[in-house]
Design a protein around this motif. Sequence first.
Motif, PDB file in Angstrom:
ATOM      1  N   ASP A   1      21.936 -36.213  14.846  1.00  0.00           N
ATOM      2  CA  ASP A   1      21.093 -37.282  14.296  1.00  0.00           C
ATOM      3  C   ASP A   1      21.686 -37.837  13.007  1.00  0.00           C
ATOM      4  O   ASP A   1      21.686 -39.051  12.779  1.00  0.00           O
ATOM      5  CB  ASP A   1      19.676 -36.765  14.020  1.00  0.00           C
ATOM      6  N   LEU A   2      22.201 -36.961  12.148  1.00  0.00           N
ATOM      7  CA  LEU A   2      22.840 -37.399  10.907  1.00  0.00           C
ATOM      8  C   LEU A   2      24.077 -38.237  11.201  1.00  0.00           C
ATOM      9  O   LEU A   2      24.318 -39.251  10.538  1.00  0.00           O
ATOM     10  CB  LEU A   2      23.216 -36.189  10.044  1.00  0.00           C
ATOM     11  N   ARG A   3      24.852 -37.814  12.194  1.00  0.00           N
ATOM     12  CA  ARG A   3      26.043 -38.575  12.584  1.00  0.00           C
ATOM     13  C   ARG A   3      25.659 -39.983  13.018  1.00  0.00           C
ATOM     14  O   ARG A   3      26.273 -40.968  12.596  1.00  0.00           O
ATOM     15  CB  ARG A   3      26.784 -37.844  13.706  1.00  0.00           C
ATOM     16  N   GLN A   4      24.628 -40.076  13.832  1.00  0.00           N
ATOM     17  CA  GLN A   4      24.182 -41.382  14.308  1.00  0.00           C
ATOM     18  C   GLN A   4      23.657 -42.232  13.151  1.00  0.00           C
ATOM     19  O   GLN A   4      23.970 -43.423  13.051  1.00  0.00           O
ATOM     20  CB  GLN A   4      23.101 -41.218  15.374  1.00  0.00           C
ATOM     21  N   ALA A   5      22.875 -41.623  12.262  1.00  0.00           N
ATOM     22  CA  ALA A   5      22.325 -42.363  11.117  1.00  0.00           C
ATOM     23  C   ALA A   5      23.428 -42.884  10.200  1.00  0.00           C
ATOM     24  O   ALA A   5      23.277 -43.935   9.578  1.00  0.00           O
ATOM     25  CB  ALA A   5      21.370 -41.464  10.327  1.00  0.00           C
ATOM     26  N   ALA A   6      24.534 -42.161  10.142  1.00  0.00           N
ATOM     27  CA  ALA A   6      25.663 -42.577   9.309  1.00  0.00           C
ATOM     28  C   ALA A   6      26.534 -43.621  10.001  1.00  0.00           C
ATOM     29  O   ALA A   6      27.469 -44.150   9.400  1.00  0.00           O
ATOM     30  CB  ALA A   6      26.510 -41.364   8.932  1.00  0.00           C
ATOM     31  N   GLY A   7      26.242 -43.881  11.275  1.00  0.00           N
ATOM     32  CA  GLY A   7      27.022 -44.867  12.017  1.00  0.00           C
ATOM     33  C   GLY A   7      28.406 -44.381  12.392  1.00  0.00           C
ATOM     34  O   GLY A   7      29.326 -45.181  12.576  1.00  0.00           O
ATOM     35  N   LEU A   8      28.543 -43.075  12.537  1.00  0.00           N
ATOM     36  CA  LEU A   8      29.845 -42.496  12.891  1.00  0.00           C
ATOM     37  C   LEU A   8      30.011 -42.469  14.407  1.00  0.00           C
ATOM     38  O   LEU A   8      29.032 -42.328  15.144  1.00  0.00           O
ATOM     39  CB  LEU A   8      29.954 -41.075  12.330  1.00  0.00           C
ATOM     40  N   PRO A   9      31.249 -42.546  14.884  1.00  0.00           N
ATOM     41  CA  PRO A   9      31.479 -42.501  16.333  1.00  0.00           C
ATOM     42  C   PRO A   9      31.263 -41.094  16.884  1.00  0.00           C
ATOM     43  O   PRO A   9      31.277 -40.107  16.147  1.00  0.00           O
ATOM     44  CB  PRO A   9      32.945 -42.922  16.467  1.00  0.00           C
ATOM     45  N   GLN A  10      31.085 -41.001  18.193  1.00  0.00           N
ATOM     46  CA  GLN A  10      30.869 -39.710  18.838  1.00  0.00           C
ATOM     47  C   GLN A  10      32.097 -38.811  18.771  1.00  0.00           C
ATOM     48  O   GLN A  10      31.995 -37.613  19.038  1.00  0.00           O
ATOM     49  CB  GLN A  10      30.435 -39.908  20.284  1.00  0.00           C
ATOM     50  N   THR A  11      33.233 -39.362  18.395  1.00  0.00           N
ATOM     51  CA  THR A  11      34.427 -38.538  18.251  1.00  0.00           C
ATOM     52  C   THR A  11      34.343 -37.638  17.028  1.00  0.00           C
ATOM     53  O   THR A  11      35.116 -36.691  16.905  1.00  0.00           O
ATOM     54  CB  THR A  11      35.699 -39.416  18.159  1.00  0.00           C
ATOM     55  N   VAL A  12      33.403 -37.917  16.121  1.00  0.00           N
ATOM     56  CA  VAL A  12      33.167 -37.044  14.961  1.00  0.00           C
ATOM     57  C   VAL A  12      32.233 -35.933  15.421  1.00  0.00           C
ATOM     58  O   VAL A  12      31.101 -36.196  15.843  1.00  0.00           O
ATOM     59  CB  VAL A  12      32.548 -37.834  13.783  1.00  0.00           C
ATOM     60  N   SER A  13      32.691 -34.700  15.354  1.00  0.00           N
ATOM     61  CA  SER A  13      31.912 -33.574  15.868  1.00  0.00           C
ATOM     62  C   SER A  13      30.772 -33.190  14.929  1.00  0.00           C
ATOM     63  O   SER A  13      30.776 -33.508  13.735  1.00  0.00           O
ATOM     64  CB  SER A  13      32.822 -32.359  16.071  1.00  0.00           C
ATOM     65  N   ALA A  14      29.801 -32.470  15.494  1.00  0.00           N
ATOM     66  CA  ALA A  14      28.698 -31.944  14.691  1.00  0.00           C
ATOM     67  C   ALA A  14      29.240 -31.003  13.620  1.00  0.00           C
ATOM     68  O   ALA A  14      28.739 -30.974  12.491  1.00  0.00           O
ATOM     69  CB  ALA A  14      27.689 -31.224  15.584  1.00  0.00           C
ATOM     70  N   LEU A  15      30.270 -30.253  13.957  1.00  0.00           N
ATOM     71  CA  LEU A  15      30.879 -29.344  12.986  1.00  0.00           C
ATOM     72  C   LEU A  15      31.447 -30.120  11.799  1.00  0.00           C
ATOM     73  O   LEU A  15      31.297 -29.717  10.648  1.00  0.00           O
ATOM     74  CB  LEU A  15      31.982 -28.513  13.646  1.00  0.00           C
ATOM     75  N   ARG A  16      32.071 -31.253  12.053  1.00  0.00           N
ATOM     76  CA  ARG A  16      32.621 -32.073  10.964  1.00  0.00           C
ATOM     77  C   ARG A  16      31.511 -32.653  10.099  1.00  0.00           C
ATOM     78  O   ARG A  16      31.633 -32.716   8.878  1.00  0.00           O
ATOM     79  CB  ARG A  16      33.500 -33.189  11.533  1.00  0.00           C
ATOM     80  N   VAL A  17      30.412 -33.062  10.729  1.00  0.00           N
ATOM     81  CA  VAL A  17      29.262 -33.564   9.973  1.00  0.00           C
ATOM     82  C   VAL A  17      28.745 -32.468   9.039  1.00  0.00           C
ATOM     83  O   VAL A  17      28.476 -32.717   7.860  1.00  0.00           O
ATOM     84  CB  VAL A  17      28.146 -34.060  10.917  1.00  0.00           C
ATOM     85  N   ALA A  18      28.624 -31.240   9.549  1.00  0.00           N
ATOM     86  CA  ALA A  18      28.186 -30.116   8.724  1.00  0.00           C
ATOM     87  C   ALA A  18      29.178 -29.858   7.605  1.00  0.00           C
ATOM     88  O   ALA A  18      28.783 -29.629   6.452  1.00  0.00           O
ATOM     89  CB  ALA A  18      28.014 -28.864   9.582  1.00  0.00           C
ATOM     90  N   ASP A  19      30.462 -29.891   7.920  1.00  0.00           N
ATOM     91  CA  ASP A  19      31.514 -29.645   6.939  1.00  0.00           C
ATOM     92  C   ASP A  19      31.394 -30.608   5.758  1.00  0.00           C
ATOM     93  O   ASP A  19      31.386 -30.194   4.601  1.00  0.00           O
ATOM     94  CB  ASP A  19      32.875 -29.776   7.624  1.00  0.00           C
ATOM     95  N   VAL A  20      31.284 -31.884   6.056  1.00  0.00           N
ATOM     96  CA  VAL A  20      31.214 -32.889   4.993  1.00  0.00           C
ATOM     97  C   VAL A  20      29.888 -32.775   4.236  1.00  0.00           C
ATOM     98  O   VAL A  20      29.865 -32.876   3.009  1.00  0.00           O
ATOM     99  CB  VAL A  20      31.417 -34.306   5.566  1.00  0.00           C
ATOM    100  N   GLY A  21      28.797 -32.536   4.948  1.00  0.00           N
ATOM    101  CA  GLY A  21      27.503 -32.380   4.284  1.00  0.00           C
ATOM    102  C   GLY A  21      27.478 -31.222   3.309  1.00  0.00           C
ATOM    103  O   GLY A  21      26.993 -31.348   2.178  1.00  0.00           O
ATOM    104  N   ILE A  22      28.031 -30.096   3.720  1.00  0.00           N
ATOM    105  CA  ILE A  22      28.088 -28.934   2.834  1.00  0.00           C
ATOM    106  C   ILE A  22      29.018 -29.200   1.661  1.00  0.00           C
ATOM    107  O   ILE A  22      28.716 -28.874   0.520  1.00  0.00           O
ATOM    108  CB  ILE A  22      28.508 -27.678   3.623  1.00  0.00           C
TER     109      ILE A  22
END
Length: 56
Positions: free
Chosen positions: A23-44
């Motif tokens: 959901d965070l990835r989608q809200a940020a307008g990132l493509p599906q090629t960005v993994s959930a793990l990468r979203v967590a990595d950057v968020g942390i």
Amino acid sequence: MPDPRPLLTRHRNVGALHHRLLDLRQAAGLPQTVSALRVADVGIWMAHPAPGYRCP
């Protein structure tokens, strides 16, 4: 290294955490090629900068 337990405590259900990251990835307008793990990595990284360092 920051303690990851607060993040894991809030999301005891791993499936819920995964969906929240998607959901965070989608809200940020990132493509599906960005993994959930990468979203967590950057968020942390953004939430826990090194002492004396400010995130841009």
